[in-house]
Scaffold this active site. Structure first.
Site, PDB file in Angstrom:
ATOM      1  CD  GLU A 159      -3.081  -0.276   0.048  1.00  0.00           C
ATOM      2  OE1 GLU A 159      -3.120   0.081  -1.148  1.00  0.00           O
ATOM      3  OE2 GLU A 159      -3.686  -1.270   0.473  1.00  0.00           O
ATOM      4  CB  ALA A 205     -16.055   1.342  -0.292  1.00  0.00           C
ATOM      5  N   GLY A 206     -12.999   2.680  -1.367  1.00  0.00           N
ATOM      6  CA  GLY A 206     -11.603   2.294  -1.579  1.00  0.00           C
ATOM      7  C   GLY A 206     -11.468   1.036  -2.404  1.00  0.00           C
ATOM      8  CG  LEU A 207     -13.798  -1.916  -2.407  1.00  0.00           C
ATOM      9  CD1 LEU A 207     -15.090  -2.721  -2.262  1.00  0.00           C
ATOM     10  CD2 LEU A 207     -12.602  -2.788  -2.004  1.00  0.00           C
ATOM     11  CB  SER A 239     -16.204   2.669  -7.918  1.00  0.00           C
ATOM     12  OG  SER A 239     -16.001   3.883  -7.232  1.00  0.00           O
ATOM     13  CB  SER A 240     -12.948   6.537  -9.948  1.00  0.00           C
ATOM     14  OG  SER A 240     -11.817   6.303  -9.174  1.00  0.00           O
ATOM     15  CD  GLU A 244      -9.015   8.808 -10.538  1.00  0.00           C
ATOM     16  OE1 GLU A 244      -9.651   7.959 -11.178  1.00  0.00           O
ATOM     17  OE2 GLU A 244      -9.476   9.400  -9.542  1.00  0.00           O
ATOM     18  CG  ASP A 275      -6.388   2.042  -7.662  1.00  0.00           C
ATOM     19  OD1 ASP A 275      -5.745   1.215  -6.992  1.00  0.00           O
ATOM     20  OD2 ASP A 275      -6.733   3.154  -7.232  1.00  0.00           O
TER      21      ASP A 275
HETATM   22  C1  GLA Z   1      -5.235   4.757  -4.185  1.00  0.00           C
HETATM   23  C2  GLA Z   1      -4.496   5.103  -5.456  1.00  0.00           C
HETATM   24  C3  GLA Z   1      -3.487   4.007  -5.809  1.00  0.00           C
HETATM   25  C4  GLA Z   1      -2.587   3.676  -4.613  1.00  0.00           C
HETATM   26  C5  GLA Z   1      -3.424   3.445  -3.352  1.00  0.00           C
HETATM   27  C6  GLA Z   1      -2.568   3.266  -2.126  1.00  0.00           C
HETATM   28  O1  GLA Z   1      -6.034   3.635  -4.381  1.00  0.00           O
HETATM   29  O2  GLA Z   1      -5.392   5.277  -6.524  1.00  0.00           O
HETATM   30  O3  GLA Z   1      -2.727   4.403  -6.926  1.00  0.00           O
HETATM   31  O4  GLA Z   1      -1.630   4.678  -4.421  1.00  0.00           O
HETATM   32  O5  GLA Z   1      -4.321   4.517  -3.107  1.00  0.00           O
HETATM   33  O6  GLA Z   1      -1.828   2.095  -2.208  1.00  0.00           O
END
Ligand code: GLA
Length: 401
Positions: free
Chosen positions: A49, A139-141, A143-144, A176, A188
């Protein structure tokens, strides 16, 4: 609880019905049928991460929740965009600069893709586009990223662009960063484009080389959403990037081969602690130790030592909490509750942090017990209701109809 699980799972499995519904919505808004439908998944990151923008290592998997995009060519230079989930139509014309839509903000993801494709010289014509998704947003998954990559996949097929997989990822990332305005790394969009069913991918964010990491049978990947509304994520994310860049600049002064924190060892970070100052030194320590944990996790998966994978996940969380400082008390609590649960092999926050989700791995027969005890315990301590998703590792973007 099992109902909640079944509901979540059921939703993800009815892809055929979702494609049909999207075709119907397309017909209602634009008349007639789309030429094709493409999909791209969201993702969960197992470990690695805040390393992607330091040219480091990450280990995400594409999940069985995705964005579907239906498109049809037009004879003129108009582009019409429709979101089934948010409603409304957003229009633009080829030939005029692509502007952001301040009202229909959902359209800025496909608009960003159009902007970047035109900038890259892609031969686009006019088109109608409708999309829908079941990746939870906020939610950090990712979607964008799923919207961006699904749009790229659809336009690639519609206009015969023949974009290689990682080119789609890079163009999605540019959309993005340059259009939506979030200075994200490549992770992502890369996993949304390149995911492989049944596997996580270890991605070298410098070379974009991938290593397939088979997810063992009988192991569940369980995502739990803290339901904490993420505040100021973009500015805090950009602060972390700046701190990593400050650390890199320090090392590059004496070593011309240092391009990113990827090129620095833990010993070097340790020795430079005074010069870096306490905050930047902690940020750098997170990145170099996290890169090492990703490589150890690949080895542990290969050796089928999931206990070790779990320990590495817990160490990753501690590093994100103490050194990188991107967790919130609710994420820490969910990880603590998960780790106290029989059968759970490991848990950590996943994604950018500051809210969002945790990811835990456990044998599939431990999932029911996890939900039965962690959900009420979390609710009692926070007053928040967490959402739990079991995720299957799925394929990256494709044309589905
Ligand atoms: C977001 C960013 C990714 C990455 C994570 C952290 O999801 O879009 O590029 O930096 O945070 O690991």
């Amino acid at each position: 609880m099992c109902n909640r699980q079944a509901e979540v799972k059921g939703e993800a499995m009815i892809e055929g019905a979702r494609v049909q519904k999207l075709r119907q919505a397309f017909a209602n808004v634009f008349g007639g049928a789309p030429d094709l439908v493409a999909r791209a998944p969201g993702r969960v990151n197992l470990i690695g991460e805040h390393t992607d923008y330091s040219d480091g290592f990450v280990m995400p998997m594409a999940i069985d929740r995705d964005v579907l995009v239906a498109v049809r060519r037009r004879a003129d230079s108009q582009i019409r965009l429709h979101s089934v989930d948010f409603g409304g139509v957003s229009q633009l014309h080829l030939g005029a600069p692509v502007a952001r839509d301040g009202m229909r903000t959902w359209s800025n993801y496909p608009r960003g893709v159009v902007h970047i494709l035109l900038d890259a010289g892609a031969p686009l014509g006019g088109f109608d586009l409708a999309f829908t998704g079941n990746v939870p947003s906020g939610a950090g998954l990712s979607s964008s990223a799923a919207v961006e990559v699904a749009t790229l996949q659809a336009l690639d097929a519609l206009f015969g662009l023949k974009l290689p997989t990682f080119e789609k990822a890079k163009l999605g990332q540019r959309a993005e960063r340059e259009f939506v305005g979030v200075a994200c790394g490549i992770m992502d969009q890369a996993i949304s484009a390149a995911g492989v069913a049944g596997h996580a991918l270890m991605l070298d964010c410098r070379s974009l080389e991938t290593t397939l990491v088979p997810m063992g049978a009988g192991i569940a990947v369980v995502v739990t959403d803290t339901s904490v509304v993420r505040g100021l994520v973009d500015s805090k994310y950009n602060d972390r990037r700046a701190e990593c860049e400050a650390a890199t600049a320090h090392f590059a002064r004496t070593r011309s081969d240092v391009i990113a924190l990827r090129d620095v060892t833990a010993d070097e970070v340790h020795d430079a602690a005074d010069a870096l100052g306490p905050v930047v030194a902690r940020r750098a320590r997170h990145v170099v130790t996290e890169n090492a944990r990703v490589l150890s996790a690949v080895a542990a998966f290969r050796a089928e030592d999931l206990g070790e994978v779990g320990r590495l996940m817990v160490a990753s969380h501690a590093s994100l909490r103490d050194d990188f400082e991107v967790t919130v008390p609710e994420l820490d609590l969910l990880v603590e509750l998960a780790c106290a649960q029989p059968g759970v092999l490991g848990a950590r926050m996943t994604g950018a942090g500051f809210g969002g989700c945790t990811v835990a791995i456990m044998p599939t027969d431990a999932v029911a017990g996890y939900v039965d005890s962690v959900v009420p315990a979390y609710e009692a301590r926070t007053g928040l209701t967490p959402r739990v998703f079991t995720c299957e590792a799925s394929d990256g973007a494709s044309v589905v109809g």
